[in-house]
Structure formats: structure tokens, C-alpha cells
Design a protein around this motif. Structure first.
Motif, PDB file in Angstrom:
ATOM      1  N   GLU A   3      -0.156 -12.124  -1.839  1.00 15.65           N
ATOM      2  CA  GLU A   3       0.278 -10.788  -1.477  1.00 15.65           C
ATOM      3  C   GLU A   3      -0.739 -10.172  -0.537  1.00 15.65           C
ATOM      4  O   GLU A   3      -1.896  -9.991  -0.903  1.00 15.65           O
ATOM      5  N   GLU A   4      -0.288  -9.897   0.676  1.00 16.33           N
ATOM      6  CA  GLU A   4      -1.195  -9.307   1.648  1.00 16.33           C
ATOM      7  C   GLU A   4      -1.157  -7.798   1.497  1.00 16.33           C
ATOM      8  O   GLU A   4      -0.091  -7.195   1.461  1.00 16.33           O
ATOM      9  N   LEU A   5      -2.318  -7.217   1.379  1.00 13.18           N
ATOM     10  CA  LEU A   5      -2.375  -5.759   1.266  1.00 13.18           C
ATOM     11  C   LEU A   5      -2.481  -5.153   2.654  1.00 13.18           C
ATOM     12  O   LEU A   5      -3.369  -5.499   3.426  1.00 13.18           O
ATOM     13  N   MET A   6      -1.569  -4.259   2.970  1.00 10.18           N
ATOM     14  CA  MET A   6      -1.596  -3.570   4.252  1.00 10.18           C
ATOM     15  C   MET A   6      -2.143  -2.165   4.015  1.00 10.18           C
ATOM     16  O   MET A   6      -1.848  -1.536   3.005  1.00 10.18           O
ATOM     17  N   ARG A   7      -2.925  -1.702   4.962  1.00 16.79           N
ATOM     18  CA  ARG A   7      -3.480  -0.362   4.847  1.00 16.79           C
ATOM     19  C   ARG A   7      -2.692   0.579   5.757  1.00 16.79           C
ATOM     20  O   ARG A   7      -2.455   0.248   6.912  1.00 16.79           O
ATOM     21  N   VAL A   8      -2.239   1.707   5.205  1.00 20.87           N
ATOM     22  CA  VAL A   8      -1.511   2.679   6.028  1.00 20.87           C
ATOM     23  C   VAL A   8      -2.139   4.059   5.857  1.00 20.87           C
ATOM     24  O   VAL A   8      -2.694   4.377   4.800  1.00 20.87           O
ATOM     25  N   GLY A   9      -2.069   4.853   6.889  1.00 23.59           N
ATOM     26  CA  GLY A   9      -2.551   6.226   6.804  1.00 23.59           C
ATOM     27  C   GLY A   9      -1.359   7.158   6.871  1.00 23.59           C
ATOM     28  O   GLY A   9      -0.438   6.924   7.640  1.00 23.59           O
ATOM     29  N   ILE A  10      -1.345   8.171   6.042  1.00 29.33           N
ATOM     30  CA  ILE A  10      -0.247   9.140   6.118  1.00 29.33           C
ATOM     31  C   ILE A  10      -0.829  10.552   6.172  1.00 29.33           C
ATOM     32  O   ILE A  10      -1.917  10.800   5.647  1.00 29.33           O
ATOM     33  N   SER A  11      -0.084  11.433   6.804  1.00 25.96           N
ATOM     34  CA  SER A  11      -0.518  12.830   6.910  1.00 25.96           C
ATOM     35  C   SER A  11       0.273  13.681   5.930  1.00 25.96           C
ATOM     36  O   SER A  11       1.497  13.547   5.838  1.00 25.96           O
ATOM     37  N   LEU A  12      -0.423  14.515   5.177  1.00 25.81           N
ATOM     38  CA  LEU A  12       0.238  15.384   4.202  1.00 25.81           C
ATOM     39  C   LEU A  12      -0.314  16.793   4.326  1.00 25.81           C
ATOM     40  O   LEU A  12      -1.503  16.963   4.591  1.00 25.81           O
ATOM     41  N   PRO A  13       0.522  17.808   4.096  1.00 27.13           N
ATOM     42  CA  PRO A  13      -0.003  19.169   3.993  1.00 27.13           C
ATOM     43  C   PRO A  13      -0.994  19.237   2.833  1.00 27.13           C
ATOM     44  O   PRO A  13      -0.795  18.573   1.817  1.00 27.13           O
TER      45      PRO A  13
END
Ligand code: NI
Length: 137
Positions: A3-13
Motif C-alpha cells: 500500500e503506497e501512502l500518498m501525501r495530500v494537502g488540503i485547505s480548510l477554514p
């Protein structure tokens, strides 16, 4: 399976993130990532349940041991759905009450139909269905 772990960035208030962090703490998560993964899985499971895919469910119910013919009727419904009903566990919890868990496979519609038929019988006091798909990563 690797299982490859992908890193994601998200913007939240900021106030949304603040409430999410309170949610995380309340539910005992040690980090945001696992909380986000579980929320995504829960939503994907909902999608699976609304499809025609096979899913797995439990019907948990409490019923009146003294209700005439009730246990026969519950068993009759199970015998009429042999392909779906995998197993049952029955516990006599006191003089008057039985606790039974029925494990059912099929589409979510199959599981709901069988469960509703059982829950509608006179003497079944409480019941709840839980369903999960198996293809959620
Ligand atoms: Ni019993």
C-alpha cells in the motif's frame, strides 16, 4: 498487497479545522490522517451500500421469548433466504428476553428486506442493522 501512502494537502477554514480537531480528540484519534481516512471510508461505504454490490450485514435484535410462535417465524424467514443468511447467534439474556444476531450477505436491499421482515414480527422489541462493504481500501 503493498500500500503506497500518498501525501495530500488540503485547505480548510480555521473554524472548520478547529471543530474537526475537537471531533478527533472526542473520538480518540491520535492524528488527523487516520480520522480523515476513516471519514473517507465511511462515505465510500455509503456509496457501496447504494450500489448492487454484495455487502455484509448484521441484524441485532431483542425479542420477547414468550411471544407465541415468534422464534419459529424468525427461523422461517431465515430458511426462506438460505443464500443470504450465513449464521445466527442467540443468547437467552433473562427470563423474558432473547438477544439474537443474524449475519446476512447480499445487496444492501436484500439485507434490509430480510431484516425489515423480521423486525416487523410481533414481539420483536428493538433491532438495528449494520452493513459494510469489503472493497474499501
Ligand atoms: Ni432465548
Amino acid at each position: 498487497m503493498t500500500e503506497e501512502l500518498m501525501r495530500v494537502g488540503i485547505s480548510l477554514p480555521s473554524d472548520l479545522l478547529e471543530q474537526f480537531d475537537m471531533y478527533i480528540e472526542k473520538h480518540g484519534y491520535t492524528n488527523r490522517s487516520e480520522a480523515v481516512r476513516d471519514l473517507i471510508r465511511r462515505e465510500l461505504n455509503k456509496e457501496t451500500l447504494s450500489s448492487k454490490k454484495e455487502v455484509f450485514g448484521t441484524l441485532t435484535m431483542l425479542y420477547d421469548h414468550h411471544q407465541t410462535a415468534l422464534s419459529d417465524n424468525i427461523m422461517e424467514i431465515q430458511h426462506n433466504h438460505l443464500k443470504n443468511v450465513m449464521a445466527t447467534t442467540h443468547v437467552h439474556i433473562d427470563h423474558d428476553n432473547c438477544l439474537e444476531v443474524v449475519l446476512i450477505r447480499g445487496t444492501s436491499q436484500d439485507i434490509e428486506d430480510i431484516s425489515n421482515r423480521i423486525l416487523a414480527l410481533k414481539g420483536v422489541k428493538l433491532g438495528k442493522v449494520v452493513m459494510v462493504g469489503k472493497d474499501i481500501p
